[in-house]
Design a protein around this motif. Structure first.
Motif, PDB file in Angstrom:
ATOM      1  N   GLU A 139      38.984  44.459  46.355  1.00  0.00           N
ATOM      2  CA  GLU A 139      38.258  43.409  47.067  1.00  0.00           C
ATOM      3  C   GLU A 139      37.584  42.385  46.143  1.00  0.00           C
ATOM      4  OE1 GLU A 139      37.284  41.250  50.328  1.00  0.00           O
ATOM      5  OE2 GLU A 139      38.672  42.941  50.118  1.00  0.00           O
TER       6      GLU A 139
ATOM      7  N   ARG B 234      40.109  39.864  44.850  1.00  0.00           N
ATOM      8  CA  ARG B 234      40.622  38.903  45.830  1.00  0.00           C
ATOM      9  C   ARG B 234      39.659  37.725  45.993  1.00  0.00           C
ATOM     10  NH1 ARG B 234      41.797  43.715  49.158  1.00  0.00           N
ATOM     11  NH2 ARG B 234      44.026  44.217  48.942  1.00  0.00           N
ATOM     12  N   LYS B 235      38.387  37.977  45.769  1.00  0.00           N
ATOM     13  CA  LYS B 235      37.366  36.948  46.010  1.00  0.00           C
ATOM     14  C   LYS B 235      37.135  36.047  44.803  1.00  0.00           C
ATOM     15  CE  LYS B 235      34.768  39.694  49.380  1.00  0.00           C
ATOM     16  NZ  LYS B 235      33.469  40.356  49.678  1.00  0.00           N
TER      17      LYS B 235
ATOM     18  N   LEU C  20      46.276  42.246  40.596  1.00  0.00           N
ATOM     19  CA  LEU C  20      46.536  42.300  42.039  1.00  0.00           C
ATOM     20  C   LEU C  20      47.992  42.665  42.305  1.00  0.00           C
ATOM     21  CD1 LEU C  20      44.476  39.186  43.188  1.00  0.00           C
ATOM     22  CD2 LEU C  20      44.055  41.559  43.873  1.00  0.00           C
TER      23      LEU C  20
ATOM     24  N   SER D 138      49.092  44.270  45.741  1.00  0.00           N
ATOM     25  CA  SER D 138      48.629  43.137  46.560  1.00  0.00           C
ATOM     26  C   SER D 138      49.389  41.880  46.132  1.00  0.00           C
ATOM     27  CB  SER D 138      47.116  42.950  46.413  1.00  0.00           C
ATOM     28  OG  SER D 138      46.414  44.089  46.861  1.00  0.00           O
TER      29      SER D 138
ATOM     30  N   ASP E 112      48.334  38.359  47.536  1.00  0.00           N
ATOM     31  CA  ASP E 112      47.097  37.897  46.894  1.00  0.00           C
ATOM     32  C   ASP E 112      47.373  37.467  45.453  1.00  0.00           C
ATOM     33  OD1 ASP E 112      45.319  38.415  49.094  1.00  0.00           O
ATOM     34  OD2 ASP E 112      45.505  40.548  48.632  1.00  0.00           O
TER      35      ASP E 112
ATOM     36  N   ASN F  18      48.872  34.018  45.529  1.00  0.00           N
ATOM     37  CA  ASN F  18      47.861  32.985  45.784  1.00  0.00           C
ATOM     38  C   ASN F  18      47.069  32.650  44.526  1.00  0.00           C
ATOM     39  OD1 ASN F  18      48.557  32.744  48.491  1.00  0.00           O
ATOM     40  ND2 ASN F  18      47.099  34.322  49.146  1.00  0.00           N
ATOM     41  N   THR F  19      46.745  33.680  43.749  1.00  0.00           N
ATOM     42  CA  THR F  19      46.020  33.443  42.493  1.00  0.00           C
ATOM     43  C   THR F  19      46.877  32.638  41.524  1.00  0.00           C
ATOM     44  OG1 THR F  19      44.754  35.496  42.733  1.00  0.00           O
ATOM     45  CG2 THR F  19      44.898  34.552  40.521  1.00  0.00           C
TER      46      THR F  19
END
Length: 576
Positions: A253, A256-257, A273, A278, A281, A284-285
């Motif tokens: 978690e 992800r933030k 990730l 993940s 995710d 996206n990074t």
């Protein structure tokens, strides 16, 4: 502060007295106004006053130096700037940029180059960094510089190497994970607040299979620094390794933030990730990072492509690998993955997981090792930390054939870290005797000394490597022993027992060399017996006719010649 009085007439001959405060700020403002009017002489007088009023303020000297520079008196300007750096404030790095400008105007281009490099070294993102880089480019391109840059780069490499060694990065970057463990444990004992060393030791533990220690190290860092991104990444990977599904979500978690603006940290977050599953995710990074980098680095392109493929975004992955294929150095890697996309249908590909490392999968690397081992210069291959990490992974987790190839590869690497990895592998209880034999032979091939743990009489025993006979290599292939036994018998029958030791040395030397080259094979035993006899007899002055040996062993003379040429190289290298 000096106070003057200005008298003004007003009204009925009355005097109004106005107090005027003359200080450094007052003369600074006057100096600026004179500069705006391009009245350099008056500006010079004004800025000299600022120095008189505040002789310990380095800014005043810089301003005065600037006026001297505008007037063309670069020597006077330099003296003031050197005074600031040496006597007032060594941290006013902009003085180095001003000095570079002055020396360039004086035609002292080598000195200018030195000062501009000093500025860039201390302020790589400083106020004048862009101008300094442009000045350096002009000095190199227009005035034939470069000597100072070469010296500066050499010194920077030394500093970087020293820093990397201090926190263990040197060993990790060179794939020397066993050495990293030893070094970093000492560093932490001496510097308990060196968190970079803690995080690197965590990685070193992980790469050497000491997962419990790695987790404890990550937890210790997070106990002290809960937001340490390196430790958060390391812990997430370890939680995934231990299979703690109920803990993994909580570990993932924070990653992800967060989106670090530092490139390397963002890459680590994205890769972590991906490694913990993940993939969306991770993509996206990487996608956010690609927006900030132009053009994107090859490692970022592949990582984004891997994340896209692992989250079944096939078209996106294909486009990214096509971009990577434009980079000549990485074209073969991109082509490999593009071919996989083409040759595997979508249903089968759904279970295909792509590594986030910018390299071929370990299985492909080991398959290519046949060609690698034929090359004369393997230094670059030995220094490939990603390959070394893949080899260690293959040694710990691969199947029998993968492990056998890795053992051979580590015998080629043949440095201290490779030796430690082989020794640790030999201590494992869960490997079969064939792999144990390969490992012992690999250690003897690289000239290792000291005790090793091997299984003897169904028990693990500690035995000095020196006490293990060289001819243990015969255990790998019965035909190798057969060649030797027939050679030994022939020499005894011919009353040439004195040639048995050198002949055996040649044959063992060839076998240990062949151990590194999986593509070599021993074919018909008669050819090699005849070849070994021919080269031994010839080198030790015993009359021999190749044709007669060929007839005796029922082989072609040309075949004897071919294998004797290979064996002769062992004689030459060993100085027998």
């Amino acid at each position: 502060m000096d106070t003057r009085y200005v008298h003004r007439q007003s009204g009925k001959d009355s005097n109004n007295v106005i107090a005027m405060n003359f200080d450094a700020a007052y003369f600074f403002e006057r100096g600026v106004r004179f500069l705006q009017r391009n009245d350099l002489n008056k500006a010079l007088k004004a800025f000299k006053k600022t120095v008189e009023y505040e002789p310990n303020n380095p800014v005043n000297y810089c301003n005065l130096a600037g006026v001297f520079s505008e007037m063309g008196d670069f020597q006077a300007s330099n003296e003031l700037l050197e005074h600031v750096l040496q006597d007032l404030d060594p941290n006013m790095t902009e003085c180095q940029f001003y000095l570079a400008n002055n020396y360039a105007n004086m035609g002292e281009y080598d000195i200018a180059e030195e000062y501009v490099l000093r500025y860039l070294d201390s302020e790589p993102n400083g106020e004048y960094a862009e101008d300094a880089e442009e000045m350096l480019s002009v000095l190199l391109d227009e005035f034939g510089g470069g000597a100072a840059l070469e010296k500066w780069e050499a010194e920077k490499r030394k500093r970087d190497a020293a820093d990397a060694e201090k926190d263990g990065r040197y060993f990790l970057e060179h794939g020397q994970f066993e050495a990293a463990v030893e070094w970093l444990e000492q560093v932490i004992a001496e510097s308990p607040e060196n968190y970079a060393a803690y995080n690197n030791l965590c990685l070193a533990y992980y790469y050497t299979g000491q997962h419990d220690k790695a987790l404890a190290m990550a937890d210790e860092v997070l106990c002290r620094q809960p937001d340490n991104i390196h430790a958060l990444c390391n812990r997430a990977i370890l939680v995934k390794h231990f299979g703690w599904k109920d803990v993994l979500e909580a570990a993932a978690e924070p990653l992800r933030k967060v989106f670090p603006l530092h490139y390397d940290l963002a890459m680590k977050v994205g890769t972590t990730l991906g490694l913990i599953g993940s993939h969306a995710d991770a993509f996206n990074t990487f996608r956010r990072l690609m927006r900030l980098t132009n053009p994107p680095e090859p490692a970022l392109l592949h990582a984004a492509a891997a994340a896209a493929a692992n989250s079944q975004q096939w078209n996106v992955a294909e486009r990214l690998w096509q971009m990577l294929a434009r980079e000549r150095e990485y074209r073969s890697i991109a082509d490999y993955y593009l071919e996989r996309l083409v040759t595997v249908d979508e249903q089968a590909t759904a279970d295909w997981k792509v590594s986030y490392q910018l390299d071929l999968p370990v299985e492909e690397q080991l398959a290519e090792m046949k060609d690698k081992l034929k090359e004369n210069n393997l230094d670059e291959w030995r220094r490939d930390a990603l390959l070394r990490a893949s080899l260690y992974w293959g040694l710990r987790h691969g199947n029998h054939e993968t492990r056998r190839r890795v053992i051979r590869a580590l015998a080629v690497v043949a440095d201290d870290d490779a030796e430690k990895a082989l020794r640790l592998f030999l201590e494992r209880q869960d490997i079969d005797e064939t792999l144990r034999l390969h490992t012992v032979i690999a250690l003897k091939r690289i000239g290792a000394k000291g005790d090793v743990c091997i299984k003897m009489n169904n028990e693990m025993q500690t035995v000095p490597l020196e006490q293990i006979a060289e001819d243990i290599i015969f255990e790998l292939n019965p035909s190798w022993r057969m060649v030797w036994q027939r050679t030994e018998v022939w020499l005894q029958e011919q009353q040439l027992a004195r040639l048995i030791p050198p002949a055996k040395k040649v044959w063992l030397g060839y076998l240990y060399d062949m151990f590194l080259h999986a593509h070599r094979r021993i074919g018909k035993a008669d050819i090699w017996v005849a070849g070994l006899l021919y080269i031994t007899l010839r080198y030790f002055g015993v009359p021999v006719v190749q044709k007669e040996l060929a007839e005796q062993f029922h082989v072609a003379a040309s075949s004897i010649r071919k294998c004797s040429v290979r064996l002769e190289q062992i004689l030459l290298n060993a100085g027998i």
